[in-house]
Design an enzyme around this catalytic site. Structure first.
Site, PDB file in Angstrom:
ATOM      1  N   GLU A 117     -13.765 -77.996 -38.948  1.00 28.88           N
ATOM      2  CA  GLU A 117     -14.609 -78.838 -39.815  1.00 28.88           C
ATOM      3  C   GLU A 117     -14.340 -80.328 -39.544  1.00 28.88           C
ATOM      4  O   GLU A 117     -15.256 -81.145 -39.516  1.00 28.88           O
ATOM      5  CB  GLU A 117     -14.347 -78.509 -41.292  1.00 28.88           C
ATOM      6  CG  GLU A 117     -14.920 -77.161 -41.685  1.00 28.88           C
ATOM      7  CD  GLU A 117     -14.643 -76.789 -43.133  1.00 28.88           C
ATOM      8  OE1 GLU A 117     -15.613 -76.591 -43.885  1.00 28.88           O
ATOM      9  OE2 GLU A 117     -13.469 -76.681 -43.504  1.00 28.88           O
ATOM     10  N   GLU A 137     -11.899 -68.356 -42.241  1.00 31.43           N
ATOM     11  CA  GLU A 137     -11.792 -68.336 -43.712  1.00 31.43           C
ATOM     12  C   GLU A 137     -12.199 -67.011 -44.331  1.00 31.43           C
ATOM     13  O   GLU A 137     -11.614 -66.573 -45.325  1.00 31.43           O
ATOM     14  CB  GLU A 137     -12.666 -69.456 -44.323  1.00 31.43           C
ATOM     15  CG  GLU A 137     -12.071 -70.825 -44.248  1.00 31.43           C
ATOM     16  CD  GLU A 137     -12.379 -71.537 -42.939  1.00 31.43           C
ATOM     17  OE1 GLU A 137     -12.145 -72.747 -42.859  1.00 31.43           O
ATOM     18  OE2 GLU A 137     -12.854 -70.890 -41.986  1.00 31.43           O
TER      19      GLU A 137
END
Length: 701
Positions: A117, A137
């Site tokens: 990210e 995740e």
């Protein structure tokens, strides 16, 4: 990798972040070993570094670079569940993206989760060929919560984003370049110099500040096409069953396609908060840490010497022996497989070859790999051929007399220092070890079927097993890609011992008022891949059954007597069609009703809740006894056994974790109710009573 030597000046922002200079290029260097996790200190340093570079007129571009073995490998998981520390990652990535000067991310090692990210918020990305990036995740019951679900689809399109984010699997730098995640692949040994050179080119060519949030071409084509998402859900329904996180990730990617960036971010934050504070993510994070903990053995230090294992012997070429042999061949270790009869040996080696060839047909290995692995396997009809093996694993029928005879012979054949292991599921390893003059070199290595697929290995420690032998078995477990759990000697060790009360209750429930399909449905809905009766049909009802000793006193015995042996005969607890689809059987229903009447059991309506409690709470209670007796080192080890060996749903964290989520007080109360109503099998363990009285949990032990 090149580093500060090339830079002309450096400012230390905090202990883990430094701002260096190479002419007009600022290098924001992070060094937070071991994996440069995005801790509060790292996040602070990045923001301050970008701010300082932004206000310095002589800086034209910034390279974000990590020292050590990797780019940011993800968020700092130890911060989860604790009060948030500012700045949070979403603010950090927005700050990077809003930089008035181009920021180039230099990727090596792994850019995972929050690390990717952060890279996506930079205006450009370069990577060495060995770098990997991804969003794992989902494996922790989460979604990328700092813009990952919104930025990735804008770079690679929704289809690829769906695949990447819901699988959690990393991709190579080459794949990342092809998808458009990475702008340039640079020289492996020269990342920093190459990244600085790339930044200079961006400045010289006056390239724009490429903000991923503003890209639209990859998502425009999918706008107003809900079928893309519906088809993806349908194709993966089986894989995602019971899990919350995949669906939440899909919703976020849908929002990236159909809503403005800021709206999509709002949904991502909302759904992230729901997941991070929910039970499933807590369970999946528990499993993440439990898998790391399982290798730590209190009385065996990391520097305990291990014994060299260069050659393995396996006794038995059946289902278990063949599967066990494949594990070692896959790891490049030569294996001698001994059988008593030539046809059994031939059959066993044939099954192994077919397994490998089937993997090759699916494109998961080459035919050269098949031949290489088969070349490591040597069949023999002579136990003396095991004389030069460093580890010998017995994998014959579960019969104490046979195993004792084998170990007695092995003791005379095996070389001094060789490890002798039994792949027993239940039997007393100390009794087996006593047949040898070297009990300190004997232990249990309980593989699960199919042994070449199942991840679990129960390493059974005998009372005389040498610490070096245990350390070696644990290390070998890792080498062959297993999760090895150290357990003590008792009937069934950890997994099968806890399975026994569940099976007992399942069989009692069908005589008291439930039907096999009721019990199976409840456990399937709880998250197991199948219930106990469907499982029995799959395995074969006649395992361990013989017509001579059958008394017709259980449903299973009656079914076997009627040649309903499970799926292989087209009928067991269920009726099966040609495609092996199961449907409830009227005949079985009548057999159960008749047997209940014969035993004088008054049938009654049994709720789903009672089925679940009796099947699961009895397991938790047995797990407490296992802890009390020191058969397992810690409660999380029991959870790992059940998740990796018996299909316990990972999003429920294992039986002991689940007991704590339900509340040990509630489990204890229900056990007492059932004890009063149904008998002493439900008597709560002393440990469970003590923990409830003290207001503690299994994790406090």
């Amino acid at each position: 990798m090149s580093s500060a030597a090339e830079t002309s000046s450096a400012t230390r922002i905090n202990p883990v972040v430094e701002l260096r200079r190479d002419g007009e290029i600022a290098v924001l260097a992070v060094n937070s070993p071991p994996v440069n996790a995005l801790s509060a200190q790292v996040r602070e340093g990045i923001v301050e570094g970008i701010r300082q570079a932004g206000t310095d007129a002589s800086v034209k571009a910034v390279v974000l670079h990590c020292d050590g073995r990797t780019f940011f490998a993800g968020a700092d998981i130890s911060e989860f569940g604790k009060p948030p520390k500012q700045p949070m990652l979403p603010e950090v990535v927005d700050f990077i993206e809003a930089s008035s000067k181009p920021v180039v991310a230099a990727l090596h090692g792994t850019a995972l989760g929050g690390g990717l990210e952060t890279a996506l918020a930079c205006h450009y990305r370069v990577a060495v060929p060995s770098a990997k990036c991804g969003f794992p995740e989902v494996k922790l019951g989460l979604l990328p919560g700092a813009g990952g679900t919104q930025r990735l689809p804008r770079l690679v399109g929704p289809e690829r984003a769906l695949e990447m984010i819901t699988s959690g699997s990393p991709i190579s730098a080459k794949a990342a370049k092809e998808m458009g995640i990475v702008d340039e692949i640079v020289d492996e040994g020269n990342l920093l110099a190459s990244a600085i050179a790339f930044a200079r080119k961006v400045v010289a060519e006056n390239r724009p500040l490429k903000k991923v949030r503003d890209l639209d071409d990859k998502i425009a084509a999918a706008r107003g096409k809900p079928e893309i998402f519906q088809e993806f859900r349908k194709a993966n329904a089986r894989k995602f069953r019971g899990f919350q996180a995949p669906e939440y990730n899909i919703r976020c990617i849908e929002a990236a396609v159909n809503q403005p960036f800021d709206e999509g971010i709002k949904l991502e934050r909302k759904l992230f908060q729901e997941l991070v504070s929910g039970e499933q993510s807590a369970a999946q994070r528990h499993v993440f840490f439990a898998e790391r903990q399982v290798w730590k053995i209190p009385d065996i230090s990391d520097d305990t010497p291990t014994l060299p294992v260069k050659k393995v012997g396996v006794i038995g070429a059946g289902t278990m022996g063949g599967g066990i042999s494949m594990n070692f061949a896959n790891a490049g270790l030569p294996v001698t497989i001994v059988e008593a009869k030539p046809e059994a040996l031939e059959r066993g080696l044939g099954v192994i070859r077919r397994n490998y060839e089937s993997t090759a047909k699916k494109g998961r290995m080459s035919m050269e790999d098949v031949e290489r692995r088969m070349g490591l396997l040597t069949g023999s009809l002579n136990m003396e051929d095991l004389a030069d093996c460093d580890l010998i694993i017995e994998a014959v029928f579960e019969n104490m007399a046979i195993k004792k005879e084998i170990f007695s012979k092995l003791d005379a054949i095996a070389k001094p220092g060789a490890i002798l292991a039994s792949n027993t599921s239940y039997l007393n390893v100390n009794e087996i070890a006593a047949m040898t003059k070297r009990p300190e070199h004997v232990l249990g290595m309980h593989f699960f079927s199919p042994a070449n697929v199942m991840r679990l290995l129960e390493v059974v420690r005998g009372e005389k097993t040498d610490k070096r032998v245990i350390a070696t078995a644990m290390q070998l477990g890792r080498q062959i890609g297993k999760i090895a759990v150290l357990v003590g000697v008792c009937h069934g060790f950890v997994g099968n011992r806890m399975l026994e009360p569940r099976q007992r209750e399942a069989n009692r429930l069908i005589l008291e008022g439930a039907m096999p399909w009721d019990v199976d449905r409840v456990l399937y809905e709880f998250g197991f891949p199948m219930g106990p009766f469907a499982m029995a049909d799959l395995a074969g009802l006649d395992i361990g059954w013989s017509r001579e000793t059958s008394k017709g006193e259980t449903v299973r015995e009656i079914l076997c007597e009627q040649d309903r042996r499970g799926q292989k005969t087209g009928a067991g607890f269920y009726d099966y069609d040609e495609s092996r689809n199961a449907k409830p059987s009227k005949l079985v229903e009548q057999i159960i009703l008749d047997l209940s009447a014969k035993k004088g059991i008054a049938r009654r309506t049994i709720s789903d809740q009672e089925i679940l409690e009796r099947c699961v709470y009895t397991m938790i209670n047995e797990g407490a006894k296992i802890l009390e007796e020191g058969i397992a080192i810690r409660s999380s080890d029991i959870d790992i056994v059940w998740i990796n060996g018996y299909g316990w749903p990972i999003y429920r964290g294992g039986p002991m974790f689940y007991g704590e989520q339900v509340g040990l007080g509630k489990v204890l109360d229900r056990l007492r109710v059932y004890e009063a109503k149904l008998g002493p099998e439900f008597k709560p363990s002393a440990l469970l009573e003590r923990l409830v009285a003290e207001g503690k949990g299994f994790r406090d032990l």
